[in-house]
Write a protein that holds these residues in place. Structure first.
Motif, PDB file in Angstrom:
ATOM      1  N   PHE A 245      67.390  28.430 103.984  1.00 49.08           N
ATOM      2  CA  PHE A 245      67.603  27.069 103.495  1.00 49.08           C
ATOM      3  C   PHE A 245      66.850  26.065 104.372  1.00 49.08           C
ATOM      4  O   PHE A 245      66.194  25.147 103.866  1.00 49.08           O
ATOM      5  N   ALA A 246      66.940  26.250 105.693  1.00 54.32           N
ATOM      6  CA  ALA A 246      66.218  25.367 106.614  1.00 54.32           C
ATOM      7  C   ALA A 246      64.718  25.440 106.364  1.00 54.32           C
ATOM      8  O   ALA A 246      64.027  24.412 106.329  1.00 54.32           O
ATOM      9  N   HIS A 247      64.215  26.641 106.201  1.00 54.71           N
ATOM     10  CA  HIS A 247      62.792  26.855 105.922  1.00 54.71           C
ATOM     11  C   HIS A 247      62.391  26.125 104.647  1.00 54.71           C
ATOM     12  O   HIS A 247      61.402  25.373 104.618  1.00 54.71           O
ATOM     13  N   MET A 248      63.164  26.296 103.586  1.00 62.45           N
ATOM     14  CA  MET A 248      62.858  25.704 102.286  1.00 62.45           C
ATOM     15  C   MET A 248      62.843  24.175 102.358  1.00 62.45           C
ATOM     16  O   MET A 248      61.904  23.520 101.877  1.00 62.45           O
ATOM     17  N   VAL A 249      63.886  23.606 102.965  1.00 58.63           N
ATOM     18  CA  VAL A 249      63.994  22.146 103.043  1.00 58.63           C
ATOM     19  C   VAL A 249      62.877  21.559 103.899  1.00 58.63           C
ATOM     20  O   VAL A 249      62.228  20.574 103.515  1.00 58.63           O
ATOM     21  N   MET A 250      62.627  22.161 105.058  1.00 57.30           N
ATOM     22  CA  MET A 250      61.611  21.610 105.949  1.00 57.30           C
ATOM     23  C   MET A 250      60.209  21.736 105.364  1.00 57.30           C
ATOM     24  O   MET A 250      59.377  20.839 105.520  1.00 57.30           O
ATOM     25  N   GLN A 251      59.946  22.825 104.669  1.00 53.82           N
ATOM     26  CA  GLN A 251      58.641  22.981 104.025  1.00 53.82           C
ATOM     27  C   GLN A 251      58.450  21.924 102.946  1.00 53.82           C
ATOM     28  O   GLN A 251      57.374  21.317 102.827  1.00 53.82           O
ATOM     29  N   ASP A 252      59.494  21.676 102.171  1.00 51.43           N
ATOM     30  CA  ASP A 252      59.427  20.645 101.140  1.00 51.43           C
ATOM     31  C   ASP A 252      59.266  19.263 101.788  1.00 51.43           C
ATOM     32  O   ASP A 252      58.464  18.442 101.314  1.00 51.43           O
ATOM     33  N   ASP A 253      59.986  19.026 102.867  1.00 50.33           N
ATOM     34  CA  ASP A 253      59.868  17.737 103.551  1.00 50.33           C
ATOM     35  C   ASP A 253      58.463  17.507 104.101  1.00 50.33           C
ATOM     36  O   ASP A 253      57.968  16.376 104.090  1.00 50.33           O
ATOM     37  N   MET A 254      57.825  18.560 104.591  1.00 49.58           N
ATOM     38  CA  MET A 254      56.461  18.403 105.099  1.00 49.58           C
ATOM     39  C   MET A 254      55.525  17.910 103.997  1.00 49.58           C
ATOM     40  O   MET A 254      54.649  17.061 104.224  1.00 49.58           O
ATOM     41  N   GLN A 255      55.712  18.413 102.796  1.00 44.91           N
ATOM     42  CA  GLN A 255      54.878  17.983 101.671  1.00 44.91           C
ATOM     43  C   GLN A 255      55.198  16.537 101.287  1.00 44.91           C
ATOM     44  O   GLN A 255      54.294  15.736 101.023  1.00 44.91           O
ATOM     45  N   ARG A 256      56.483  16.213 101.277  1.00 50.13           N
ATOM     46  CA  ARG A 256      56.906  14.860 100.911  1.00 50.13           C
ATOM     47  C   ARG A 256      56.442  13.825 101.941  1.00 50.13           C
ATOM     48  O   ARG A 256      56.108  12.690 101.590  1.00 50.13           O
ATOM     49  N   MET A 257      56.395  14.218 103.203  1.00 45.59           N
ATOM     50  CA  MET A 257      56.010  13.282 104.254  1.00 45.59           C
ATOM     51  C   MET A 257      54.569  12.811 104.132  1.00 45.59           C
ATOM     52  O   MET A 257      54.208  11.760 104.670  1.00 45.59           O
TER      53      MET A 257
ATOM     54  N   TYR B  82      71.482  16.977 108.326  1.00 50.73           N
ATOM     55  CA  TYR B  82      72.288  17.653 109.340  1.00 50.73           C
ATOM     56  C   TYR B  82      72.626  19.094 108.957  1.00 50.73           C
ATOM     57  O   TYR B  82      73.039  19.890 109.807  1.00 50.73           O
ATOM     58  N   THR B  83      72.490  19.402 107.686  1.00 50.54           N
ATOM     59  CA  THR B  83      72.863  20.734 107.199  1.00 50.54           C
ATOM     60  C   THR B  83      71.888  21.828 107.626  1.00 50.54           C
ATOM     61  O   THR B  83      72.192  23.007 107.463  1.00 50.54           O
ATOM     62  N   LEU B  84      70.741  21.449 108.162  1.00 46.38           N
ATOM     63  CA  LEU B  84      69.769  22.459 108.572  1.00 46.38           C
ATOM     64  C   LEU B  84      70.219  23.177 109.835  1.00 46.38           C
ATOM     65  O   LEU B  84      70.716  22.563 110.770  1.00 46.38           O
ATOM     66  N   ASN B  85      70.029  24.484 109.847  1.00 43.63           N
ATOM     67  CA  ASN B  85      70.225  25.258 111.071  1.00 43.63           C
ATOM     68  C   ASN B  85      69.214  26.395 111.079  1.00 43.63           C
ATOM     69  O   ASN B  85      69.456  27.468 110.525  1.00 43.63           O
ATOM     70  N   ALA B  86      68.082  26.107 111.696  1.00 47.79           N
ATOM     71  CA  ALA B  86      66.972  27.065 111.688  1.00 47.79           C
ATOM     72  C   ALA B  86      67.231  28.301 112.536  1.00 47.79           C
ATOM     73  O   ALA B  86      66.451  29.252 112.492  1.00 47.79           O
ATOM     74  N   CYS B  87      68.314  28.297 113.331  1.00 48.69           N
ATOM     75  CA  CYS B  87      68.577  29.455 114.186  1.00 48.69           C
ATOM     76  C   CYS B  87      69.954  30.063 113.928  1.00 48.69           C
ATOM     77  O   CYS B  87      70.542  30.702 114.809  1.00 48.69           O
ATOM     78  N   SER B  88      70.462  29.873 112.741  1.00 53.37           N
ATOM     79  CA  SER B  88      71.748  30.468 112.378  1.00 53.37           C
ATOM     80  C   SER B  88      71.655  31.991 112.345  1.00 53.37           C
ATOM     81  O   SER B  88      70.587  32.566 112.100  1.00 53.37           O
ATOM     82  N   ALA B  89      72.786  32.645 112.557  1.00 55.41           N
ATOM     83  CA  ALA B  89      72.830  34.105 112.425  1.00 55.41           C
ATOM     84  C   ALA B  89      72.781  34.527 110.969  1.00 55.41           C
ATOM     85  O   ALA B  89      72.497  35.694 110.662  1.00 55.41           O
ATOM     86  N   ASP B  90      73.028  33.598 110.061  1.00 53.74           N
ATOM     87  CA  ASP B  90      73.029  33.874 108.624  1.00 53.74           C
ATOM     88  C   ASP B  90      71.620  33.690 108.062  1.00 53.74           C
ATOM     89  O   ASP B  90      71.096  32.574 108.069  1.00 53.74           O
ATOM     90  N   PRO B  91      70.989  34.739 107.558  1.00 48.73           N
ATOM     91  CA  PRO B  91      69.624  34.628 107.029  1.00 48.73           C
ATOM     92  C   PRO B  91      69.508  33.601 105.903  1.00 48.73           C
ATOM     93  O   PRO B  91      68.458  32.946 105.774  1.00 48.73           O
ATOM     94  N   LYS B  92      70.557  33.439 105.103  1.00 48.71           N
ATOM     95  CA  LYS B  92      70.510  32.478 103.999  1.00 48.71           C
ATOM     96  C   LYS B  92      70.459  31.044 104.530  1.00 48.71           C
ATOM     97  O   LYS B  92      69.786  30.191 103.956  1.00 48.71           O
ATOM     98  N   VAL B  93      71.152  30.787 105.625  1.00 49.02           N
ATOM     99  CA  VAL B  93      71.126  29.455 106.236  1.00 49.02           C
ATOM    100  C   VAL B  93      69.745  29.172 106.815  1.00 49.02           C
ATOM    101  O   VAL B  93      69.204  28.064 106.683  1.00 49.02           O
ATOM    102  N   ARG B  94      69.154  30.172 107.440  1.00 47.29           N
ATOM    103  CA  ARG B  94      67.792  29.998 107.976  1.00 47.29           C
ATOM    104  C   ARG B  94      66.790  29.788 106.844  1.00 47.29           C
ATOM    105  O   ARG B  94      65.871  28.970 106.969  1.00 47.29           O
TER     106      ARG B  94
END
Length: 280
Positions: A84-96, A70-82
């Protein structure tokens, strides 16, 4: 046959989730890829993943669905939050890829005041960065209830995201019954109309999965509070119509109701009793 499961804890590993699913009469299931309120992911044991693949083949478990935190927010105004979403989702794609051919579901996010158009573009930007032609995972945008500045509470918004994704063949939609009802799509009184609108705006071929949840709140409340099947504002009759609808009945259904395993077992048994097998 009704393809139905629930959300299971991944703490014990892949094979244990498969056994838990079978123990409650499920033939599919959903799990979080990592801590739903954080970022830490458990290291994957390849042997454990292989054991689940073997069990799934033997027992007819299919359409396994992973849920992003739930912590992902790919469209946040905060570049660091975006980022983080990029990093987690990219890692998840590999794990999947340890579970080839599965689904990966995520909440599109909240634009945090930037506006719908900017939010949609930022979500697509992250998807374009993480999707690869080689992956076997289909990424699902989840329909949202429309709290605050959430993106994805209308079918049009979801279609706009998909339209901006280069590898759109890797994309689909997971329809959450609680969310769409709370967002203003009347599944109780106009299920056919809602599905017609979905087809017009997104295309039914994109609909890959259903989160089957009743709602604690009334129609068009823009809340997000799941209720047990038949105990909320949608009601049991609507749930019966949903699981038997010709457009939906062969899709996988995932329960996210406020339950533990015994409660899920009761709901699964109830829904199986309401499913019209003769339509197969």
């Amino acid at each position: 046959m009704l393809k139905i499961g629930c959300h299971l804890s991944s703490a014990k590993g892949f094979y244990a989730m498969g056994k838990d699913a079978l123990s409650i009469g499920a033939n599919t299931f959903q799990f979080f890829t990592r801590n739903p309120r954080g970022s830490k992911a458990k290291e994957i044991d390849p042997n454990d993943a292989a054991a689940l693949r073997d069990l799934a083949k033997q027992e007819g478990i299919s359409h396994i669905l992973a849920h992003a935190p739930y912590t992902l927010n790919a469209c946040s105004a905060d570049p660091k939050v975006r980022e983080f979403a990029h990093m987690v989702m990219q890692d998840d794609m590999q794990r999947m890829e340890y579970l080839p051919g599965s689904y990966y579901n995520f909440h599109p996010g909240s634009h945090t005041g930037q506006g719908e158009e900017v939010g949609i573009a930022l979500i697509a930007e992250v998807l374009n960065a993480i999707l690869t032609p080689e992956q076997t995972t289909t990424v699902l945008l989840e329909t949202m209830a429309g709290k605050g500045t959430e993106v994805g509470c209308t079918f049009s918004q979801l279609r706009q995201i998909i339209d901006q994704v280069s590898l759109e063949d890797k994309m689909g939609v997971c329809l959450d019954t609680c969310h769409v009802y709370d967002a203003g799509y009347d599944l109780v009184n106009d299920l056919d109309g809602v599905l017609t609108q979905f087809d017009k705006e997104i295309g039914l071929s994109r609909l890959k999965a259903i989160h089957l949840n009743d709602s604690m709140n009334p129609f068009r409340s823009h809340k997000d509070r799941h209720q047990k099947i038949g105990e909320g504002s949608l009601g049991l009759s609507a749930m019966e119509r949903i699981i038997n609808h010709p457009v939906l009945r062969n899709l996988p259904f995932y329960l996210e109701t406020p339950n533990e395993l015994p409660g899920y077992a009761k709901e699964i048994a109830l829904l199986r009793s309401l499913y019209h097998e003769k339509q197969e």
